[in-house]
Design a protein around this motif. Structure first.
Motif, PDB file in Angstrom:
ATOM      1  N   MET A 149       0.805  -1.221   0.000  1.00  0.00           N
ATOM      2  CA  MET A 149       0.000   0.000   0.000  1.00  0.00           C
ATOM      3  C   MET A 149       0.841   1.275   0.000  1.00  0.00           C
ATOM      4  O   MET A 149       0.303   2.368   0.018  1.00  0.00           O
ATOM      5  CB  MET A 149      -0.941   0.018   1.211  1.00  0.00           C
ATOM      6  CG  MET A 149      -1.760  -1.262   1.396  1.00  0.00           C
ATOM      7  SD  MET A 149      -2.499  -1.923  -0.129  1.00  0.00           S
ATOM      8  CE  MET A 149      -4.143  -1.223  -0.052  1.00  0.00           C
ATOM      9  N   ASN A 150       2.156   1.150   0.032  1.00  0.00           N
ATOM     10  CA  ASN A 150       3.026   2.326   0.161  1.00  0.00           C
ATOM     11  C   ASN A 150       2.652   3.104   1.424  1.00  0.00           C
ATOM     12  O   ASN A 150       2.354   4.306   1.385  1.00  0.00           O
ATOM     13  CB  ASN A 150       2.926   3.211  -1.080  1.00  0.00           C
ATOM     14  CG  ASN A 150       4.004   4.287  -1.117  1.00  0.00           C
ATOM     15  OD1 ASN A 150       4.999   4.208  -0.389  1.00  0.00           O
ATOM     16  ND2 ASN A 150       3.803   5.296  -1.923  1.00  0.00           N
ATOM     17  N   LEU A 197       7.382   0.380  -9.050  1.00  0.00           N
ATOM     18  CA  LEU A 197       6.135  -0.050  -9.697  1.00  0.00           C
ATOM     19  C   LEU A 197       5.411  -1.057  -8.799  1.00  0.00           C
ATOM     20  O   LEU A 197       4.181  -1.036  -8.678  1.00  0.00           O
ATOM     21  CB  LEU A 197       6.428  -0.662 -11.064  1.00  0.00           C
ATOM     22  CG  LEU A 197       5.197  -1.058 -11.890  1.00  0.00           C
ATOM     23  CD1 LEU A 197       4.379   0.170 -12.265  1.00  0.00           C
ATOM     24  CD2 LEU A 197       5.601  -1.817 -13.150  1.00  0.00           C
ATOM     25  N   GLY A 200       3.139  -0.188  -3.686  1.00  0.00           N
ATOM     26  CA  GLY A 200       1.868   0.499  -3.902  1.00  0.00           C
ATOM     27  C   GLY A 200       0.969  -0.197  -4.909  1.00  0.00           C
ATOM     28  O   GLY A 200      -0.121   0.293  -5.201  1.00  0.00           O
ATOM     29  N   SER A 201       1.392  -1.335  -5.448  1.00  0.00           N
ATOM     30  CA  SER A 201       0.563  -2.012  -6.454  1.00  0.00           C
ATOM     31  C   SER A 201      -0.431  -2.977  -5.804  1.00  0.00           C
ATOM     32  O   SER A 201      -1.155  -3.693  -6.493  1.00  0.00           O
ATOM     33  CB  SER A 201       1.434  -2.723  -7.491  1.00  0.00           C
ATOM     34  OG  SER A 201       2.125  -3.811  -6.920  1.00  0.00           O
ATOM     35  N   THR A 204      -1.373  -6.714  -6.740  1.00  0.00           N
ATOM     36  CA  THR A 204      -2.074  -7.058  -7.983  1.00  0.00           C
ATOM     37  C   THR A 204      -1.124  -7.429  -9.111  1.00  0.00           C
ATOM     38  O   THR A 204      -1.569  -7.889 -10.164  1.00  0.00           O
ATOM     39  CB  THR A 204      -2.959  -5.885  -8.469  1.00  0.00           C
ATOM     40  OG1 THR A 204      -2.102  -4.774  -8.784  1.00  0.00           O
ATOM     41  CG2 THR A 204      -3.961  -5.464  -7.414  1.00  0.00           C
ATOM     42  N   LEU A 205       0.186  -7.182  -8.914  1.00  0.00           N
ATOM     43  CA  LEU A 205       1.149  -7.470  -9.984  1.00  0.00           C
ATOM     44  C   LEU A 205       2.047  -8.654  -9.649  1.00  0.00           C
ATOM     45  O   LEU A 205       2.400  -9.437 -10.525  1.00  0.00           O
ATOM     46  CB  LEU A 205       2.032  -6.230 -10.242  1.00  0.00           C
ATOM     47  CG  LEU A 205       1.320  -4.944 -10.658  1.00  0.00           C
ATOM     48  CD1 LEU A 205       2.338  -3.817 -10.839  1.00  0.00           C
ATOM     49  CD2 LEU A 205       0.513  -5.139 -11.933  1.00  0.00           C
ATOM     50  N   LEU A 460      -7.744  -2.228  -6.464  1.00  0.00           N
ATOM     51  CA  LEU A 460      -7.108  -1.130  -7.200  1.00  0.00           C
ATOM     52  C   LEU A 460      -7.779  -0.931  -8.559  1.00  0.00           C
ATOM     53  O   LEU A 460      -8.209   0.174  -8.875  1.00  0.00           O
ATOM     54  CB  LEU A 460      -5.598  -1.388  -7.362  1.00  0.00           C
ATOM     55  CG  LEU A 460      -4.705  -0.213  -7.728  1.00  0.00           C
ATOM     56  CD1 LEU A 460      -3.309  -0.383  -7.130  1.00  0.00           C
ATOM     57  CD2 LEU A 460      -4.589  -0.003  -9.217  1.00  0.00           C
TER      58      LEU A 460
END
Lengths: 463, 463
Positions: A149-150, A197, A200-201, A204-205, A460
């Motif tokens: 979530m950064n 990248l 904060g993703s 999902t990646l 997201l």
């Protein structure tokens, strides 16, 4: 997922991880069916990988059976990031909690995603270092969630957010690729910045299996000011003044009247002057000899129209009580209202007073109780609309207020989320801030990292 | 490209930008055929867009005619990032040099890519702020190039690199999509971090048309130490000691014997004690009253085996002369050797002495002159192999030395490039550091942003 499919997948998960790492009993499924949001959804299984190799193996099984994976660290997120979806399997990183390397000389630590955030900081401090990001949940959240979530916290105003302290990552993508990003040094430009990248993703990646985090020399000393104002706007104007002079505080926290009531209920700040409508907690850190200068500069900026009282905390226990109450605010507010709609908006600090005035108007117009507090030095406000879910009129007011809040935030040059992330809760508002062409790029990136769409679907981005 | 194709494309570029923004005369083509590397390649045309709309329009033309675009800002890069390829069109951002917004209260500036980096800093200082990244080329390089390569400079040891000061971007992808990334606030987690994906992507994913950069309060004062050592290793051990105590210098620059000779030839540091083999330039900044404490702490760390002399610069002109010579080093070294193979490696600071010892051995073994200097506080060394291009034996030695250098850097936990980037020059070494699966991801990201492969082909990734 059909029972037959599930049984086959479960057998493969057991082969991959061992029977003691695959749970399907009702108690475990219930325990892992929610995060800090008010929603819940039972997963089909919960996996507890213990190593990078386990994660590689479980992604292979998920790909073979086309099973959605919902990564989870501490489960303390506010936007549904760790919320299971129907037919999904939760991947809990709680058992991956090794500190793989701690290098005080080069000021980095390599950790697994299940390490508790505060533990990183504590270990660093034993060598005169510290880990700056300090979400309110630091004592129980885990670094994997912070990376997803950064995450940030009060110290971000001076030291920055999680993203600024990640040097490199090891991860497994949704396609099953094992990747290493970044480096262990404070500089490095070898290829696209996959590290940031992935931070904060929101899972999902790729599933992060190792992170190299950067540490800083620990400040020698700290001083805390408690400043009372006659109005929210007066306090926000003081925030803008503080952020226009050279001394950057290491915390600049805003609390409105209802937040004050909540921390007073917790036994802190019970001695505020009459007429206090807003409170700032302001901290400076650095070397002991320089603190008086910093406090003088901050105090000068904090004084102004509507300031009622400025006190320097006299002792450590006073500071501890104040912070404990502040950090418990989010939970305290939740106790007051069965449903709080908790926003996490950000505006440029010079516009904070305008935002707060707008929120005051919203509260007046709708009669809806609103509790606002947050990291004012970053212009980051947690706005809580207190709603009784049984009251449809209130719910309607809250929805309209949210729209109005977001519109105002964007008009002021702000952003919808400062540190909580998007998850399921703000997904449908993303288009207000992110234009269609940019959103398309997010989707194509997602498709490349996770072609089957198995990693944290519906978070997201819409599924 | 065939003449006929070129003529059609040229006509379309003229329609899109106006005749005065499309140059095909031989003088212009020659002028834009090279960057700071020793190579050259004539482009078919040079475009000078003046606005975001122009960039959108020219990408459309390039897509229609399948023409490679080579973005260029100041053209001062070291790795061929702005080097044209056969049949390409250079997109020079020199005419996009507006400062779109300067908001001192919220400490950000929105700039076009053609703004000279030093101008951002200078404007900021008029309001008590500064822009921390300070590449040696700051007086003539442009922010677009800094964004492309994630530029840094001496101050990075304390303040970080370009990536750390970019809040948001506006850009046009290779597919012609117009995107906006990030925000104007110091916090924001709305979607994947495209901002930092684009920073350092060397113009291979999108053409940046606007950047929102973050500013900091300008330090009140600065002090400079010049410290002489009897050996490279002694100097590097001092660097490691400095980076293990709490005061972070705002510059910690290393120069070996040949670098010293070059700066002495430029009239600086002509009074070094006998036996000086290495020099450190160390700076502290902050408030005037705190500088003596910082200098005392730094001096204590700098003293040790092999230190010959530690001097605090007595006046501003002495400091200016030292910095001028240091910043001219890269060019000075180039004057000495017709071909320098200029590396930009990084190792963890605690391993710097080992790296420098290895380089000393390489120089001895091959008889090849090596000049090393750099941002030692980040472990970032510019290693220059001085080669006569007519001497095939030297070239062979240099190639072997490079391989040995890179192997050592990676064995020490380092990275191939700290701030110059990859470009054409280090592209073929990427695989030494970045594994195949991670490299595949870079390629698929590239393919999504730039499906025709028109943006800066052959840079960072092979074409």
């Amino acid at each position: 997922m059909s029972t037959a499919l599930l049984a086959a997948a479960q057998a493969d998960f057991v082969t991959a991880l061992g029977a003691d790492r695959v749970f399907t009993d009702p108690d475990t499924l219930t325990l892992y069916s929610h995060d800090e949001t008010a929603k819940a959804c039972r997963p089909d299984a919960v996996l507890f990988p213990a190593s990078h190799a386990h994660v590689v193996a479980l992604v292979k099984v998920a790909l073979a059976h086309h099973i959605a994976l919902v990564p989870r660290a501490g489960g303390s997120g506010n936007v549904g990031g760790a919320l299971p979806v129907t037919g999904s399997v939760v991947v809990s990183f709680e058992c991956m909690r090794r500190i793989i390397e701690f290098n005080p000389a080069d000021r980095y630590m390599v950790v697994e995603p299940g390490v508790v955030t505060a533990d990183i900081d504590q270990l660093a401090r034993q060598h005169g270092l510290f880990y700056p990001p300090d979400p309110g949940s630091a004592p129980y959240c885990r670094i994997g969630g912070n990376l997803a979530m950064n995450a940030a916290g009060p110290r971000a105003v001076k030291y920055g957010v999680t993203r600024d302290y990640v040097l490199g990552l090891r991860a497994v993508t949704g396609a099953g690729a094992e990747i290493r990003t970044g480096c262990r040094t404070t500089k490095g430009v070898t290829g696209y910045d996959l590290t940031r990248l992935l931070v904060g993703s929101e899972g999902t990646l790729a599933l992060i299996t190792e992170a190299t985090v950067r540490l800083m020399p620990a400040p020698e000393a700290r001083a805390t000011l408690r400043v009372c104002y006659a109005s929210n706007v007066a306090a926000c104007q003081a925030v803008a003044r503080v952020m226009q002079q050279a001394v950057i505080p290491c915390a600049l926290e805003f609390m409105d009247q209802r937040s004050i009531a909540a921390i007073q209920a917790a036994g802190a700040a019970t001695d505020l002057p009459h007429g206090t409508q807003a409170l700032l907690m302001v901290e400076a850190d650095g070397v002991t000899t320089d603190l008086p200068r910093q406090i003088a500069a901050l105090s000068a900026a904090l004084r102004g129209d509507g300031m009622l009282q400025l006190l320097e905390a006299a002792n450590a226990s006073e500071v501890a009580a104040l912070w404990q109450a502040r950090k418990a605010l989010s939970h305290a507010v939740k106790r007051i209202a069965p449903l709080k709609i908790n926003e996490d908006v950000v505006v440029p600090v010079s516009r904070l007073a305008e935002l707060v005035a707008h929120i005051d108007t919203l509260a007046l117009d709708t009669g809806l109780p609103v509790v606002s507090f947050g990291h004012a030095g970053n212009g980051n406000l947690h706005v809580n609309f207190m709603v009784d879910p049984a009251n449809s009129r209130q719910l309607e007011h809250a929805r309209a207020s949210l729209q109005s809040l977001f519109a105002k935030v964007l008009a002021l040059g702000g952003t919808l989320s400062g540190e909580h992330g998007i998850g399921t809760e703000k997904r449908d508002y993303m288009h207000l801030e992110v234009d269609a062409q940019t959103m398309d790029l997010l989707r194509v990136i997602k498709a490349q990292f996770d072609p089957q769409g198995l990693l944290n679907p519906g978070k997201l981005l819409s599924a």
